[in-house]
Design an enzyme around this catalytic site. Structure first.
Site, PDB file in Angstrom:
ATOM      1  N   ASP A 105      15.787 -49.231  19.523  1.00 30.49           N
ATOM      2  CA  ASP A 105      14.717 -48.256  19.411  1.00 30.49           C
ATOM      3  C   ASP A 105      15.364 -46.940  18.991  1.00 30.49           C
ATOM      4  OD1 ASP A 105      12.165 -47.014  19.771  1.00 30.49           O
ATOM      5  OD2 ASP A 105      12.825 -46.337  21.742  1.00 30.49           O
ATOM      6  N   ASP A 110      13.724 -43.179  19.476  1.00 30.32           N
ATOM      7  CA  ASP A 110      13.487 -42.073  20.401  1.00 30.32           C
ATOM      8  C   ASP A 110      13.871 -42.464  21.828  1.00 30.32           C
ATOM      9  OD1 ASP A 110      12.353 -40.089  18.614  1.00 30.32           O
ATOM     10  OD2 ASP A 110      10.674 -41.468  18.407  1.00 30.32           O
ATOM     11  N   GLU A 163      12.749 -37.789  23.700  1.00 29.41           N
ATOM     12  CA  GLU A 163      11.608 -37.995  24.582  1.00 29.41           C
ATOM     13  C   GLU A 163      11.263 -36.751  25.407  1.00 29.41           C
ATOM     14  OE1 GLU A 163       9.862 -40.191  23.680  1.00 29.41           O
ATOM     15  OE2 GLU A 163      10.600 -42.233  23.863  1.00 29.41           O
ATOM     16  N   ARG A 211      -1.439 -32.918  14.101  1.00 29.41           N
ATOM     17  CA  ARG A 211      -0.802 -31.908  13.253  1.00 29.41           C
ATOM     18  C   ARG A 211       0.041 -30.937  14.084  1.00 29.41           C
ATOM     19  NH1 ARG A 211      -5.941 -32.159  10.662  1.00 29.41           N
ATOM     20  NH2 ARG A 211      -6.670 -30.363  11.885  1.00 29.41           N
ATOM     21  N   SER A 261       8.696 -47.020  16.891  1.00 32.47           N
ATOM     22  CA  SER A 261       7.300 -46.636  16.720  1.00 32.47           C
ATOM     23  C   SER A 261       7.155 -45.433  15.797  1.00 32.47           C
ATOM     24  CB  SER A 261       6.661 -46.309  18.076  1.00 32.47           C
ATOM     25  OG  SER A 261       6.604 -47.448  18.894  1.00 32.47           O
TER      26      SER A 261
END
Length: 229
Positions: free
Chosen positions: A11, A13, A20, A73, A112
């Site tokens: 992974d 992050d 994180e 955003r 992700s």
């Protein structure tokens, strides 16, 4: 005896880059701004390990599509500022990745996060070149974690059977995805998530990245052949 390990899937992050805590702080601040009070524990439970699409869907369900778009955003803008200011590699990760390379074990990234985000974070921390050409995103598959899609996609692209892959993760959703993919997992335990939440079938919990190569070679042996634990 177990199947030999032919691929280590990281992974990004929280495993490669210490992002994180940044993400949690930014989500807590945005929640307060948009009328959804969130504690760090709430963010960990709801958002950590999930794709931006999944997070936006949760926000839209709670606060509407317009708020979700504005939140997204805002997160991209604020998180980028914090990454440029304070992001660092996870302690010991360079040693772990380089040692695995010295052992001849192929590695890749399956996250992700988007490709743009990973290019930024891995680039800022000097890790990108270690994985160039072997970085996969949930944006390439139908379903993000905790579905297994991104891990299965990475394995297929790397030409390795799922049962010969191991996943290095730090989130509950990521570990669920690894288990659903039929892959053994190594759960990197930090202060963010209670250790017992990371425990589960086919999972080894560890606390230092410097431990990781030895833990993986317990599965494979020095020549990549399976050994009993």
């Amino acid at each position: 005896m177990i199947n030999p390990v032919r691929l280590v899937i990281f992974d990004c992050d929280g495993v490669l880059v210490d992002s994180e805590p940044i993400a949690i702080r930014v989500h807590v601040a945005l929640g307060a701004e948009h009328g959804w009070p969130l504690t760090p524990a709430d963010v960990i439970e709801r958002f950590v390990g999930r794709s931006s699409v999944s997070i936006a869907e949760q926000i839209a369900e709670r606060a509407g599509a317009d708020t979700a778009a504005e939140w997204t955003r805002g997160f991209e803008r604020l998180a980028r500022i914090e990454v440029d200011r304070a992001l660092s590699p996870v302690d010991g990760i360079e040693y772990a990745v380089d040692t695995l390379a010295d052992l001849g074990l192929p590695t890749c990234v399956a996250s992700s996060g988007s490709h743009d985000k990973m290019a930024h974070t891995l680039g800022r921390t000097g890790l990108h070149d270690r994985f160039a050409g072997r970085i996969f995103s949930a944006s390439e598959v139908a379903h993000g974690k905790p579905a297994p899609d991104v891990f299965l996609h990475a394995a297929a692209r790397m030409g390795v059977a799922p049962e010969q892959c191991v996943v290095v993760e730090d989130s509950v959703n990521g570990l669920l995805a690894a288990r659903a993919a039929g892959m053994r997992s190594f759960a990197y335990a930090t202060d963010l998530i209670a250790t017992h939440l990371l425990e589960g079938p086919g999972t080894t919990v560890f606390k230092s990245m410097r431990e990781l190569p030895a833990l993986i070679t317990d599965f494979t042996g020095p020549a990549g052949t399976a050994t009993s634990r």
